[in-house]
Design an enzyme around this catalytic site. Structure first.
Site, mmCIF file in Angstrom:
data_model
loop_
_atom_site.group_PDB
_atom_site.id
_atom_site.type_symbol
_atom_site.label_atom_id
_atom_site.label_comp_id
_atom_site.label_asym_id
_atom_site.label_seq_id
_atom_site.Cartn_x
_atom_site.Cartn_y
_atom_site.Cartn_z
ATOM 1 N N ASN A 1 0.806 -1.197 -0.086
ATOM 2 C CA ASN A 1 0.014 0.011 -0.077
ATOM 3 C C ASN A 1 0.797 1.109 -0.139
ATOM 4 O O ASN A 1 1.560 1.600 1.107
ATOM 5 C CB ASN A 1 -0.944 -0.096 1.295
ATOM 6 C CG ASN A 1 -1.771 1.157 1.235
ATOM 7 O OD1 ASN A 1 -1.609 2.008 0.568
ATOM 8 N ND2 ASN A 1 -2.297 1.284 2.679
ATOM 9 N N LYS B 1 0.109 4.286 -0.277
ATOM 10 C CA LYS B 1 -0.504 5.346 0.486
ATOM 11 C C LYS B 1 -0.503 6.730 -0.728
ATOM 12 O O LYS B 1 -0.315 6.488 -1.777
ATOM 13 C CB LYS B 1 -0.076 5.672 1.865
ATOM 14 C CG LYS B 1 -0.031 4.342 2.659
ATOM 15 C CD LYS B 1 -0.221 4.630 4.049
ATOM 16 C CE LYS B 1 0.149 3.300 4.902
ATOM 17 N NZ LYS B 1 -0.043 3.378 6.190
ATOM 18 N N GLU C 1 -6.795 4.230 7.905
ATOM 19 C CA GLU C 1 -6.884 5.374 7.528
ATOM 20 C C GLU C 1 -7.935 6.224 7.124
ATOM 21 O O GLU C 1 -8.312 7.474 7.061
ATOM 22 C CB GLU C 1 -5.314 5.632 6.784
ATOM 23 C CG GLU C 1 -4.389 5.537 7.775
ATOM 24 C CD GLU C 1 -2.950 5.148 6.812
ATOM 25 O OE1 GLU C 1 -2.979 5.325 5.525
ATOM 26 O OE2 GLU C 1 -2.181 4.684 7.401
ATOM 27 N N GLU D 1 -5.486 -5.715 10.401
ATOM 28 C CA GLU D 1 -4.431 -4.554 10.609
ATOM 29 C C GLU D 1 -4.605 -3.810 12.019
ATOM 30 O O GLU D 1 -5.481 -2.823 11.903
ATOM 31 C CB GLU D 1 -4.551 -3.514 9.429
ATOM 32 C CG GLU D 1 -4.171 -4.170 7.881
ATOM 33 C CD GLU D 1 -3.500 -3.000 7.197
ATOM 34 O OE1 GLU D 1 -2.455 -3.162 6.853
ATOM 35 O OE2 GLU D 1 -4.068 -2.082 7.150
ATOM 36 N N GLY E 1 2.166 1.698 10.774
ATOM 37 C CA GLY E 1 3.116 2.961 10.794
ATOM 38 C C GLY E 1 3.809 3.457 11.789
ATOM 39 O O GLY E 1 4.504 4.481 11.976
ATOM 40 N N SER F 1 3.315 -2.447 10.075
ATOM 41 C CA SER F 1 4.751 -2.549 10.473
ATOM 42 C C SER F 1 5.526 -3.529 10.176
ATOM 43 O O SER F 1 6.250 -4.171 10.751
ATOM 44 C CB SER F 1 5.135 -2.142 11.967
ATOM 45 O OG SER F 1 4.475 -0.699 12.092
HETATM 46 C C1 PEP Z 1 -0.715 -0.260 5.860
HETATM 47 O O1 PEP Z 1 -1.067 1.261 5.703
HETATM 48 O O2 PEP Z 1 -1.697 -0.873 5.384
HETATM 49 C C2 PEP Z 1 0.296 -0.381 6.970
HETATM 50 C C3 PEP Z 1 0.469 -1.671 7.043
HETATM 51 O O3 PEP Z 1 1.313 0.248 6.903
HETATM 52 P P1 PEP Z 1 2.636 0.160 7.458
HETATM 53 O O4 PEP Z 1 3.139 -1.246 6.957
HETATM 54 O O5 PEP Z 1 3.698 1.196 7.258
HETATM 55 O O6 PEP Z 1 2.512 -0.052 9.029
#
Ligand code: PEP
Length: 256
Positions: free
Chosen positions: A9, A11, A97, A167, A173, A213
């Site tokens: 992703n 973003k 988000e 998630e 993040g 993460s």
């Molecule tokens: C995400 O935005 O779906 C995500 C898992 O971000 P990150 O890997 O940066 O934690």
């Protein structure tokens, strides 16, 4: 056995030139990797360019959101058909988000899931609890409500075409991933819920990704868990080598 699926992703990162450069690097790094599905989800304005670069490669393309209507007066929105014509096969729906910053509700996510499936896009349906909800012991209650809200009315055949992403919001993040055991516990719970909704056949076939993460360092231990079938990767998907390493960990996945 369920085949692992690793999705990136991106973003709100990467201009068109940067997105194309990243897609080219990924194509070169991942062309010979097998036994894992791989997807990148770039920002809307770069979807066509990235799709063009990845055409004929094993890497699929997805969007990060869409509207449930097929067209009309919805300024700033895009439809499933637009995504399909930009080269997408997947779409992330209900990302935390979107829920947090743009007020997305379970009902809105459900409408998007239905529209995505109807169009032929594969929805990657995100669920996950906030830190305060985990600390209050409400993780299962929260993810159950989100999952039921998103897929409750689907047929077994429709559900089989979707992907779930667990998630935990506190892990996104933050550099603080869930431990493999902690994540697997929730995945097992989600699979039990799928079993209640649609029986063993569906529950044992639907893939559930972990996101939050994920890095090249922790991917293998997460992906070794019995109910974790891949990863949804944010930050680490912006660097070709890091994402490729996570995809390779997915290709060694033996769960399910
Ligand atoms: C995400 O935005 O779906 C995500 C898992 O971000 P990150 O890997 O940066 O934690």
């Amino acid at each position: 056995m369920r085949k692992a699926i690793v999705a990136g992703n991106w973003k709100m990162n990467k201009t068109l030139d940067e997105a194309i450069a990243l897609a080219r690097s990924l194509r070169d790094l991942l062309d010979a990797v097998h036994h894992v599905d791989m997807v990148v989800c770039p920002p809307y304005p770069t979807l066509s360019g990235v799709s063009e670069i990845l055409k004929g490669s094993p890497i699929g393309v997805g969007a990060q959101n869409m509207h449930w209507e097929s067209q009309g007066a919805y300024t700033g929105e895009v439809s499933a058909k637009m995504l399909l014509t930009a080269g997408c096969q997947y779409v992330i729906l209900g990302h935390s988000e979107r829920r947090l910053h743009f007020g997305e509700t379970d009902d809105g996510v459900r409408k998007k899931v239905v529209a995505a499936l109807k169009s032929g896009l594969v929805p990657i349906i995100c669920v996950g609890e906030r830190l305060d909800e985990r600390e209050a012991g409400r993780t299962e209650q929260v993810v159950a409500k989100q999952l039921r809200g998103a897929v409750g009315g689907l047929s077994a055949e429709e559900l089989l075409r979707g992907i779930i992403a667990y998630e935990p919001v506190w892990a996104i993040g933050t550099g603080r991933a869930a431990t493999p055991e902690m994540a697997n516990e929730v995945h097992t719970f989600l699979r039990r819920l799928l079993r209640e909704l649609h029986g063993e056949g569906v529950a044992s076939a639907v893939r559930i990704q972990y996101g939050g993460s994920v890095t090249e360092e922790n991917a293998a231990s997460l992906l070794r868990q019995s109910d974790i079938d891949g990863a949804l990767v944010g930050g680490a998907s912006l660097k070709a080598e890091s994402f490729a390493a996570i995809v390779r960990a997915g290709s060694e996945h033996t769960g399910g």
